[in-house]
Write an enzyme that holds these catalytic residues in place. Sequence first.
Site, short mmCIF file in Angstrom:
data_model
loop_
_atom_site.label_atom_id
_atom_site.label_comp_id
_atom_site.label_asym_id
_atom_site.label_seq_id
_atom_site.Cartn_x
_atom_site.Cartn_y
_atom_site.Cartn_z
N LEU A 46 15.54 57.67 6.33
CA LEU A 46 16.72 58.46 6.66
C LEU A 46 17.90 57.79 5.97
CD1 LEU A 46 17.73 60.88 8.29
CD2 LEU A 46 18.06 59.36 10.24
N ASP A 47 18.64 58.55 5.16
CA ASP A 47 19.74 57.99 4.38
C ASP A 47 20.70 57.19 5.26
OD1 ASP A 47 18.75 59.22 2.14
OD2 ASP A 47 20.20 60.87 2.15
N PRO A 48 21.28 56.10 4.72
CA PRO A 48 22.25 55.31 5.49
C PRO A 48 23.40 56.16 6.04
CG PRO A 48 21.65 54.14 3.49
CD PRO A 48 21.02 55.50 3.40
N LEU A 49 23.84 57.18 5.29
CA LEU A 49 24.96 58.01 5.72
C LEU A 49 24.55 59.08 6.73
CD1 LEU A 49 26.94 58.49 2.39
CD2 LEU A 49 27.17 56.71 4.13
N ALA A 50 23.26 59.17 7.02
CA ALA A 50 22.77 60.15 8.00
C ALA A 50 22.51 59.47 9.34
CB ALA A 50 21.48 60.79 7.49
#
Length: 310
Positions: A46-50
């Site tokens: 899961l993307d860091p920004l998500a």
Amino acid sequence: MARRKKGDAVSGWLCLDKPYDLTSTTAVSRVRRAFNAQKGGHAGTLDPLATGILPIALGEATKTVPFLMDADKAYRFTIAWGRDTTTLDREGETTGTSDVRPTREQVEAALPAFIGEVDQIPPNFSAIKVDGERAYDLARDGVEFELPTRKVSIFDLKVVDQPDADHVTLTMECGKGTYVRAVVRDLAKALGTCGHVADLRRTRVGGFSEASAIALETLENLSYEARLSEALLPVETALDDIPALAVTDEDAFRLAQGRAIVLLPRQVETLKAELPPGDRTVSAMSGDRLVALCEMRAGKLNPVRVFQLT
């Protein structure tokens, strides 16, 4: 003499509600530390920004990770119109701008073309490997390349909110390998404008949903109170879609030793009716304990993954 592993032999799944600005790898490390677990892993970056659902496997549960990697997923995301970026999210450098602001009705009219089995080009800033290197590393180094188109499945895509003219929020249910950022890129292009992901939250991975999710801060507080077992889900949680067969203590012992067991004709017929076409995977259970993941062939169960659970 075998070297003793560091940590405790903790096994199970944790449905983590990953916070913003944290990598999936760091999230796994913090969960392992909280449980003092010998080993751990996650079922899909899961993307860091998500934010949102990041299933984390500990101990013997890591053997079931591949089964969850293929699971369907659900997202809620907000598009910011007017700016394209290198990363397709708000952190990237601007690559294009537009004054066009699609109405909610225009967005909804464009969505049917994105539902079903569709062609999608993954973002260059992704973990896909290109000649042995991660695409995001090549993109950061300024290397020019284009990832090949691939088929992805989108089951549902709809608008749920439009807070203002510059933003619209959607929800999506999809199969493995689908990139929200690529959907936003292609949707903006179809609407004759620019756009990027302003906010992204994963709300479900297979049977792991927000209903059973726990925040990292809450988990670490439970660690101080010695109540971590309350957050741990059984190893077989990731195997909800796999038919289960109750086996005798004798058969459980044979499977644990890596030996096949013979099925009764009625067991074969029952399992055939429950198995998806072309699939032969069955979980063998001794009471509430997962014994092994097996392949059914020629009237027998052959152990493929054996679990050391008590």
